[in-house]
Enzyme design. Structure first.
Site, short mmCIF file in Angstrom:
data_model
loop_
_atom_site.label_atom_id
_atom_site.label_comp_id
_atom_site.label_asym_id
_atom_site.label_seq_id
_atom_site.Cartn_x
_atom_site.Cartn_y
_atom_site.Cartn_z
N SER A 95 3.37 16.53 44.27
CA SER A 95 3.63 15.61 45.37
C SER A 95 2.58 14.51 45.29
O SER A 95 1.64 14.60 44.49
CB SER A 95 3.59 16.32 46.72
OG SER A 95 2.28 16.80 46.99
N LEU A 109 1.38 18.35 52.52
CA LEU A 109 1.84 16.98 52.76
C LEU A 109 2.22 16.25 51.47
O LEU A 109 1.65 16.50 50.41
CB LEU A 109 0.76 16.18 53.48
CG LEU A 109 0.38 16.65 54.89
CD1 LEU A 109 -0.69 15.73 55.46
CD2 LEU A 109 1.59 16.70 55.80
N HIS A 120 0.82 21.05 42.49
CA HIS A 120 0.65 22.25 43.30
C HIS A 120 0.67 23.52 42.47
O HIS A 120 -0.09 24.46 42.73
CB HIS A 120 1.78 22.32 44.34
CG HIS A 120 1.71 21.27 45.39
ND1 HIS A 120 1.03 21.44 46.58
CD2 HIS A 120 2.24 20.02 45.43
CE1 HIS A 120 1.15 20.34 47.32
NE2 HIS A 120 1.88 19.46 46.64
N LEU A 122 1.91 25.31 38.43
CA LEU A 122 2.54 25.44 37.12
C LEU A 122 2.71 26.93 36.89
O LEU A 122 1.75 27.69 37.02
CB LEU A 122 1.68 24.82 36.03
CG LEU A 122 2.21 24.86 34.59
CD1 LEU A 122 1.50 23.80 33.74
CD2 LEU A 122 2.05 26.21 33.91
N TYR A 166 -6.90 24.09 31.56
CA TYR A 166 -6.62 22.72 31.98
C TYR A 166 -7.49 21.71 31.24
O TYR A 166 -7.07 20.56 31.02
CB TYR A 166 -6.75 22.60 33.50
CG TYR A 166 -5.61 23.25 34.22
CD1 TYR A 166 -4.31 22.75 34.10
CD2 TYR A 166 -5.78 24.39 35.00
CE1 TYR A 166 -3.24 23.35 34.74
CE2 TYR A 166 -4.71 25.00 35.65
CZ TYR A 166 -3.45 24.47 35.51
OH TYR A 166 -2.38 25.07 36.14
#
Length: 205
Positions: A95, A109, A120, A122, A166
């Site tokens: 988002s 949000l 948010h 994976l 990451y």
């Protein structure tokens, strides 16, 4: 035309060649491998994969079913699913966020005027793990974000043991995240989306 359908690198990796039946009729087959944005109709499949992936590790999910539906209704263009023969095997849901760092409010949000894409979650289906699918999906997602004119960077938060994964995907650690979930603490990470003009020129954007 959707943004995804316009991008060559997000089209199916391989399409099965139509086979002829004994009577010469062509059979309709599903793509062997396909990447596309998710829709609210995918929410249950998404949640089943997420629940199995996270509850056994942390005892909770980053997104519950109603939150998955919430984001897939508000900003489906910031999601990406990997389907094999019509079956969801991995996904990312994001988002937009409008602040420099993530806060507790970022968990629920979507800020339409934001320039940071908050990733948010994976997750990869258990039968498809240890095959590099998470890294491939993240690479494709980041390539896709480079074609969105409003996206400047990607943000996520993860537990310590996921930081090396990451980092291999190109993210850098920003330090401890303000967000906590129960007793869990997280590291916040970011990846620049702009500043890759050469890659954009060669990605079909």
């Amino acid at each position: 035309m959707s943004a995804l359908s316009a991008l060559p690198f997000l089209k199916p990796v391989h399409l099965r060649s139509p086979r002829s039946s004994p009577r010469g009729q062509r059979r309709h087959t599903l793509p062997a491998s396909e990447f596309r944005c998710l829709s609210p109709e995918d929410a249950i499949s998404v949640f089943e994969i997420e629940r199995e992936a996270f509850i056994s590790v942390s005892g909770d999910c980053p997104l519950h079913l109603d939150e998955i539906r919430h984001f897939l209704n508000l900003c489906p263009e910031l999601s990406l699913g990997w389907f094999e023969e019509g079956r969801l095997v991995a996904f990312i849901i994001g988002s937009l966020w409008d602040q420099e760092r993530l806060s507790q409010a970022a968990l629920t949000l979507h800020k339409p005027r934001g320039t940071a894409v908050h990733i948010h979650v994976l997750a990869v289906h258990r039968t498809f793990r240890q095959q590099g699918k998470g890294s491939i999906l993240m690479w494709r997602y980041l390539q896709y974000l480079r074609c969105l004119p409003f996206a400047r960077r990607a943000l996520l938060m993860c537990e310590d043991f996921l930081v090396p994964f990451y980092q291999k995907c190109g993210f850098e650690a920003l330090g401890p995240c303000e967000v906590t979930v129960g007793e869990l603490a997280f590291i916040e990470m970011q990846h620049p989306v702009r500043g890759h003009a050469f890659m954009r020129r060669n990605s079909g954007c």
